[in-house]
Scaffold this active site. Structure first.
Site, mmCIF file in Angstrom:
data_model
loop_
_atom_site.group_PDB
_atom_site.id
_atom_site.type_symbol
_atom_site.label_atom_id
_atom_site.label_comp_id
_atom_site.label_asym_id
_atom_site.label_seq_id
_atom_site.Cartn_x
_atom_site.Cartn_y
_atom_site.Cartn_z
ATOM 1 N N ALA A 168 0.583 1.366 -5.858
ATOM 2 C CA ALA A 168 -0.609 1.596 -5.045
ATOM 3 C C ALA A 168 -0.963 3.082 -5.009
ATOM 4 O O ALA A 168 -2.115 3.470 -5.195
ATOM 5 C CB ALA A 168 -0.379 1.067 -3.629
ATOM 6 N N GLU A 222 6.496 6.389 -26.096
ATOM 7 C CA GLU A 222 6.555 7.269 -24.916
ATOM 8 C C GLU A 222 7.642 8.303 -25.141
ATOM 9 O O GLU A 222 8.714 7.956 -25.646
ATOM 10 C CB GLU A 222 6.864 6.457 -23.654
ATOM 11 C CG GLU A 222 5.620 6.028 -22.919
ATOM 12 C CD GLU A 222 5.899 5.206 -21.671
ATOM 13 O OE1 GLU A 222 4.953 4.904 -20.948
ATOM 14 O OE2 GLU A 222 7.073 4.858 -21.415
ATOM 15 N N ASP A 260 4.756 2.579 -5.004
ATOM 16 C CA ASP A 260 4.430 3.449 -6.130
ATOM 17 C C ASP A 260 3.135 3.075 -6.855
ATOM 18 O O ASP A 260 2.306 3.934 -7.139
ATOM 19 C CB ASP A 260 5.583 3.345 -7.142
ATOM 20 C CG ASP A 260 6.262 4.672 -7.301
ATOM 21 O OD1 ASP A 260 6.197 5.474 -6.349
ATOM 22 O OD2 ASP A 260 6.841 4.890 -8.379
ATOM 23 N N ALA A 317 0.798 -1.231 0.000
ATOM 24 C CA ALA A 317 0.000 0.000 0.000
ATOM 25 C C ALA A 317 0.830 1.280 0.000
ATOM 26 O O ALA A 317 0.347 2.328 -0.410
ATOM 27 C CB ALA A 317 -0.930 0.000 1.208
ATOM 28 N N HIS A 362 1.024 -5.840 -23.375
ATOM 29 C CA HIS A 362 0.054 -4.843 -23.852
ATOM 30 C C HIS A 362 -0.206 -4.965 -25.358
ATOM 31 O O HIS A 362 -1.364 -5.010 -25.794
ATOM 32 C CB HIS A 362 0.555 -3.421 -23.560
ATOM 33 C CG HIS A 362 0.858 -3.171 -22.106
ATOM 34 N ND1 HIS A 362 0.195 -3.805 -21.086
ATOM 35 C CD2 HIS A 362 1.744 -2.336 -21.498
ATOM 36 C CE1 HIS A 362 0.678 -3.388 -19.929
ATOM 37 N NE2 HIS A 362 1.620 -2.486 -20.152
HETATM 38 C C1 BG6 Z 1 3.570 -0.284 -18.007
HETATM 39 C C2 BG6 Z 1 5.040 -0.328 -18.325
HETATM 40 O O1 BG6 Z 1 3.031 -1.563 -18.044
HETATM 41 O O2 BG6 Z 1 2.902 0.535 -18.940
HETATM 42 C C3 BG6 Z 1 5.610 1.068 -18.370
HETATM 43 O O3 BG6 Z 1 5.693 -1.093 -17.333
HETATM 44 C C4 BG6 Z 1 4.826 1.953 -19.276
HETATM 45 O O4 BG6 Z 1 6.953 1.039 -18.774
HETATM 46 C C5 BG6 Z 1 3.343 1.875 -18.939
HETATM 47 O O5 BG6 Z 1 5.276 3.290 -19.100
HETATM 48 C C6 BG6 Z 1 2.478 2.637 -19.927
HETATM 49 O O6 BG6 Z 1 1.187 2.700 -19.460
HETATM 50 P P1 BG6 Z 1 0.235 3.914 -19.866
HETATM 51 O O7 BG6 Z 1 -1.089 3.542 -19.310
HETATM 52 O O8 BG6 Z 1 0.844 5.139 -19.269
HETATM 53 O O9 BG6 Z 1 0.263 3.951 -21.361
#
Ligand code: BG6
Length: 494
Positions: free
Chosen positions: A22, A218, A20, A17, A242
């Site tokens: 959390a 990113e 980071d 909890a 993802h």
């Molecule tokens: C996380 C990764 O799963 O997803 C991170 O560990 C990444 O490295 C993040 O920054 C991106 O998530 P979002 O929701 O900000 O696109």
């Protein structure tokens, strides 16, 4: 609130909890659910972590991560009343017994009390915490649910070890494995677009679709997270989970129903048609400092081991070898420290055979996951006026314009609600994880075993130069005419 859904008899225990995840995701998501009246007045949220801090201090820390306007202060205070905090170690029985007693007291006047355990923890303690919970905190007075988040191992074998260890404590139907991209609105929209629109359903195959690009970019590097990141790299961090999840939703056959198991089975089926990635199918990169020296390179990060070959960028091409998709490349692309923040799915259609308009461009359907959710279709249109020239335009469903009065929930909010409601649709099933690792493990072992050097790219650029040739050699075609999609936020995108 769904009519038969209530959290009245549910306690949520957040392990880790004070960490980071959390603070940044779990509690803000719970606050979002509270704000939207999905948490009943009697729902208790018990934080558990090693730090020995007072509840008031803990609340103060949580508040600093909640987003609200000054007039919502009483709403925040209402939420804080739900919070409890218990400190303890992760590797001894006694603190868990103390936690169990605490939970018992909260449920003293209730015949039934469900327990939802959220593991916002580093992977090194997943197994011991699950075992201690099973031994000391598992309830027989209601259901138990375990929410856990990646990394689910580092390859096929380590993932299996984790699956088996958690599986010996909790049944598969009690486990909710988060891939937070599955909670994003536009990822959830893929099935509606595909299976509720006759024209899209009809052209959703190799006959009409030339290639599919799934992109994650990113604009920042690993700053501060170098230690964690270096152990995993971008393929494990983003691509294997993802992006592959998005691919399976784009490529799967229609599930028999919206039932969670039907959906998850359809996703697993599509993964079974994908061969493991080989070196010819992938290109990796690592960023170096920006040209003006203002942004550090990956290897300049103190938390990154010297000389590391860990990729911060990867582009891979994969084929789904079934009747629907044979020969259509799915190009997965992800990277840190690039020129912009963007996640999108770009379906590029085939050329019109023998087209009478020589300069027409390909149709593309773009599903913009973030930022500024949108679905737009690039079409060729007659240039207005006294000529028969063509121009690329778009059919544009920008959410900010079309659904301006709707608030799009955060991914974690949607997923925690699903878990509270017992809906597994947007969580990763064990066999799905096996398939994902089957596809990626050989190449990961090869990259690491042979110390394959990543290509360099500059912080803030569009990635390694070679990546563009790679993508084009796998069938993606740039527009013949200059085209820029202008969204309502004035941000521009190709
Ligand atoms: C996380 C990764 O799963 O997803 C991170 O560990 C990444 O490295 C993040 O920054 C991106 O998530 P979002 O929701 O900000 O696109």
């Amino acid at each position: 609130m769904a009519s038969n859904f209530t959290t009245e008899n549910t306690v949520i225990v957040v392990f880790g909890a004070s960490g980071d995840l959390a603070k940044k995701k779990t509690y803000p998501a719970l606050f979002g659910l509270y704000r939207n009246k999905f948490l009943s007045r009697e729902t208790h949220i018990v934080g558990y972590a090693r730090s020995d801090i007072e509840l008031e201090e803990f609340k103060k820390r949580i508040v600093s991560y909640l987003k609200f306007i000054p007039s919502e202060r009483s709403l925040v205070d209402g939420f804080l009343e739900h919070l409890h905090y218990v400190s303890g170690q992760y590797d001894k029985d006694e603190p868990y017994q103390k936690l169990n007693q605490y939970l018992e007291t909260l449920a003293a006047d209730k015949p039934e009390m469900n327990r939802v355990f959220y593991m916002a923890l580093p992977p090194s303690v997943f197994i011991p915490v699950a075992q201690h919970v099973k031994k000391n905190v598992y309830t027989t007075k209601g259901f138990n649910r375990l929410i856990v988040e990646k990394p689910f191992g580092k390859d096929f074998d380590s993932s299996k070890v984790l699956l088996n260890a958690l599986g010996s404590c909790f049944k598969e139907e009690e486990i909710y494995r988060i891939d937070h991209y599955l909670g994003k609105e536009m990822v959830k929209n893929i099935m509606s677009l595909r299976f509720a629109n006759v024209f899209l359903g009809a052209i959703w195959n190799r006959e009409y679709i030339d290639n599919v690009q799934i992109t994650f970019k990113e604009p920042f590097g690993t700053e501060g997270r170098g230690g964690y990141f270096d152990e995993f790299g971008i393929i494990r961090d983003v691509m294997q989970n993802h992006l592959l999840q998005i691919l399976s939703l784009v490529a799967m056959e229609s599930p028999a129903s919206l039932d969670a198991e039907d959906i998850r089975s359809a996703k697993v089926d599509v993964l079974k048609f994908i061969e493991p990635i080989t070196q010819d199918d992938i290109l990796i990169g690592q960023y170096v400092g920006s040209e003006d020296g203002s942004k550090p390179g990956y290897l300049d990060d103190d938390t990154v081991p010297k000389g590391s070959n860990t990729p911060t960028y990867a582009v891979a091409s994969m084929f789904v070898n079934n009747e629907r998709w044979q020969g259509t490349p799915f190009i997965l692309k992800c990277g840190k420290a690039l020129n912009e923040q963007k996640a999108e799915i770009r379906i590029q259609f085939r050329d019109v055979e023998n087209c009478i308009f020589p300069h027409h461009s390909r149709n593309e359907l773009v599903i913009r996951v973030q930022p500024n959710e949108a679905v737009y279709m690039k079409i060729t249109n007659k240039k207005p006026g006294l000529s028969m020239d063509t121009v690329i335009s778009e059919l544009d469903l920008s959410y900010r314009r079309r659904f301006s009065d709707m608030r799009i929930p955060e991914a974690y909010e949607a997923l925690i609600l699903d878990a509270l409601q017992g809906d597994h649709s947007n969580f990763v099933r064990d066999d799905e994880l096996d398939e994902a690792w089957r596809i990626f493990t050989p190449i990961l072992h090869q990259i690491e075993g042979e110390h394959i050097e990543p290509l360099k790219y500059v912080y803030g650029s569009r990635g390694p130069e070679e990546a563009h040739q790679f993508i084009e050699s796998h069938g993606f075609r740039r527009d013949r005419q200059e085209y820029i999609w202008v969204d309502d936020g004035h941000q521009r995108s190709k």
